[in-house]
Each structure stands twice: as structure tokens, then as C-alpha cells.
Design an enzyme around this catalytic site. Structure first.
Site, PDB file in Angstrom:
ATOM      1  N   GLU A  89       0.853  -1.189   0.000  1.00 24.74           N
ATOM      2  CA  GLU A  89       0.000   0.000   0.000  1.00 24.74           C
ATOM      3  C   GLU A  89       0.884   1.233   0.000  1.00 24.74           C
ATOM      4  O   GLU A  89       1.664   1.447   0.934  1.00 24.74           O
ATOM      5  CB  GLU A  89      -0.929   0.028   1.210  1.00 24.74           C
ATOM      6  CG  GLU A  89      -1.845   1.250   1.208  1.00 24.74           C
ATOM      7  CD  GLU A  89      -2.769   1.334   2.406  1.00 24.74           C
ATOM      8  OE1 GLU A  89      -3.492   2.344   2.500  1.00 24.74           O
ATOM      9  OE2 GLU A  89      -2.763   0.410   3.243  1.00 24.74           O
ATOM     10  N   ASP A 164      -2.031  12.194  -3.294  1.00 22.02           N
ATOM     11  CA  ASP A 164      -2.057  13.651  -3.408  1.00 22.02           C
ATOM     12  C   ASP A 164      -2.401  14.026  -4.850  1.00 22.02           C
ATOM     13  O   ASP A 164      -1.701  13.630  -5.777  1.00 22.02           O
ATOM     14  CB  ASP A 164      -0.688  14.220  -3.024  1.00 22.02           C
ATOM     15  CG  ASP A 164      -0.719  15.720  -2.803  1.00 22.02           C
ATOM     16  OD1 ASP A 164      -1.482  16.412  -3.515  1.00 22.02           O
ATOM     17  OD2 ASP A 164       0.022  16.213  -1.933  1.00 22.02           O
ATOM     18  N   ASP A 200     -10.700  10.952  -4.901  1.00 22.57           N
ATOM     19  CA  ASP A 200     -11.934  11.735  -4.790  1.00 22.57           C
ATOM     20  C   ASP A 200     -11.803  13.051  -5.541  1.00 22.57           C
ATOM     21  O   ASP A 200     -12.670  13.916  -5.432  1.00 22.57           O
ATOM     22  CB  ASP A 200     -12.265  12.004  -3.316  1.00 22.57           C
ATOM     23  CG  ASP A 200     -11.297  12.995  -2.687  1.00 22.57           C
ATOM     24  OD1 ASP A 200     -10.088  12.883  -2.982  1.00 22.57           O
ATOM     25  OD2 ASP A 200     -11.717  13.865  -1.911  1.00 22.57           O
TER      26      ASP A 200
END
Length: 259
Positions: A89, A164, A200
Site C-alpha cells: 500500500e 495527493d 476523490d
């Protein structure tokens, strides 16, 4: 509560930056990689309890990316078991989803990569207090970790949740999802391995959409992928996901399979 984080001061000089590879020279290609000249180890304050827990457990459960040319990881030795799937991850943040997902995939080795020490300290605390045995952590830049610490075809999955977005146009070159990084990830995944990305940020989602078929070793599976062989439900709303939802942002997810 401690007001200083002395552990970094003892090991890293002022202005220290993580090692940065010339990826085009390293891999002999002209693909795009993040240009992260301004990235450095982010400092942060740990509580006394976090510092004590870090000192006691990091040497066993964590590793630091250093200037050493080769830091290849022996996953079986680090986790103390053989024959288990391994998922990396990248950008685990405070480890909210990492700690929530790990118990549901106890047969899978999870390696969480993060630059921010307080974030790793929170995840380390959750791992120790929750007696979560299948999580290990690396402090370093994810692309460098892939390059320096993980052999080819050594991973069953890579997760990049809410990276980011670098929203300003002049900073787009810093985004982690680039043609070169997709190529690097593909080289580290085993055949059948899975890359899972979530964002998002609408502009970043469009950016990623334009790259879904750029890497010939990765087959884009869309979202959802009902037959995905790995857990894709993050179980909890992460800090950055929550901020996005508060702003009515749409979560966009991407899945690829290594051919």
C-alpha cells in the site's frame, strides 16, 4: 506529551531528502515519472507513548528507505512465513484503512509505505494494540521503495488510496499515477496481480482515466470487478476520503490486472 521528535534529528541531517533515482536512466526508457525535487521526510511530533512504542517495535515491524543502493526485502523472512500473498500500500497515511482491512485478509502480507512518521506511528500503534500480525511498514517514497526494495514479480497487489492530487497544473508532474510508475508497478506485480487506485479528485480521476490503457502489461478491469481475487472494500472512511465526501466529491476507483 513530547514537543520534539528527536529520533529523526539523531539519524537525518537538516534538509535531508530521501534518495531519488533517475528513473529514465535506471529503466532505460522515456516514460513519465513523478518529479519530486521538493519532497523530504516530513517531520512531526510524536507523543511520549508513541515514541516508546516506536523504539520498541519499529526495528521489528518497520524499515527505512536509506541511501543504500540495494535494500531488497526478503518478505518471507520479514513476516516469518512463506507462501503467502503480499500487497503493497503506497501512501498509507495514518493507516486507518490498512488496520481495518488487515484482519480480514490475515493470510496476506501487507506492507504499508508512508513518508510521514506520525502517520506511521498511528498505524504502528494500531498494529501493536490490535495484535495485527500481517502488517509491516516502510518509511519512504513509494516509487523509490518499488525501485529499490522490491524485486520483479514479487507482489500480488498494489494499493494507492487517495494519492495527493497536486491540483495546480504546474504540479501535475508530481502526481504518482504516471506512465512510468504504471510500468514499474506492472514489473513488480506477479501475473494476475492487482493494482487498485482510488481518488476523490475529479481532475485526477480524468488524468488517471486517460492512462488506464497506457501500460501494455496491465489489463484495465474497470470498477467494480466482481471477480477480483483481493479485498477491495476499504471497510472505513479514511481521513482524506472523509474530507472529499464532506465536499460532495465523488469517489472514483480503478482496478487493473497484471497480464
Amino acid at each position: 506529551m513530547s514537543n520534539t521528535d528527536n529520533s529523526d534529528k539523531n539519524t537525518k541531517p537538516t534538509g535531508y531528502r530521501p534518495p531519488q533515482t533517475d528513473f529514465n536512466t535506471e529503466f532505460g526508457n522515456n516514460l513519465d515519472y513523478p518529479r519530486l525535487g521538493s519532497v523530504s521526510f516530513r517531520r512531526g511530533t510524536l507523543t511520549d507513548n508513541q515514541e516508546s512504542l516506536w523504539d520498541a517495535n519499529w526495528p521489528i515491524l518497520g524499515k527505512d528507505l536509506t541511501d543504500a543502493e540495494d535494500q531488497r526485502i526478503d518478505v518471507a523472512e520479514w513476516f516469518g512465513r512463506c507462501g503467502h500473498k503480499t500487497i503493497l500500500e503506497i501512501g498509507s497515511g495514518t493507516g486507518t484503512s490498512t488496520a481495518a482491512m488487515a484482519p480480514l485478509e490475515a493470510d496476506t502480507n501487507i506492507i504499508a509505505v508512508e513518508l510521514y512518521k506520525p502517520g506511521l506511528a498511528k498505524l504502528l500503534g494500531a498494529v501493536v494494540r490490535g495484535d495485527i500480525s500481517n502488517v509491516r511498514m516502510i518509511r519512504g517514497d513509494g516509487v523509490e521503495v518499488l525501485t529499490r526494495m522490491l524485486p520483479e514479480e514479487s507482489l500480488d497487489g498494489v494499493r494507492i488510496y487517495f494519492p495527493d492530487p497536486w491540483p495546480k497544473a504546474r504540479h501535475h508532474k508530481r502526481r504518482i499515477i504516471q506512465s512510468g510508475v504504471l510500468n514499474l508497478i506492472a514489473s513488480r506485480l506477479k501475473p494476475g496481480g492487482v493494482l487498485h487506485v482510488a481518488t476523490d479528485h475529479a481532475d485526477y480521476a480524468e488524468w488517471i482515466t486517460e492512462l488506464v490503457n497506457v501500460e501494455p502489461q496491465l489489463e484495465f478491469m474497470g470498477w467494480p470487478w466482481d471477480e477480483c481475487p483481493q479485498l477491495t472494500d476499504r471497510q472505513v472512511i479514511t481521513k482524506f476520503e472523509g474530507k472529499g465526501l464532506d465536499k460532495d466529491h465523488t469517489i472514483t476507483e480503478f482496478l487493473w490486472r497484471r497480464k
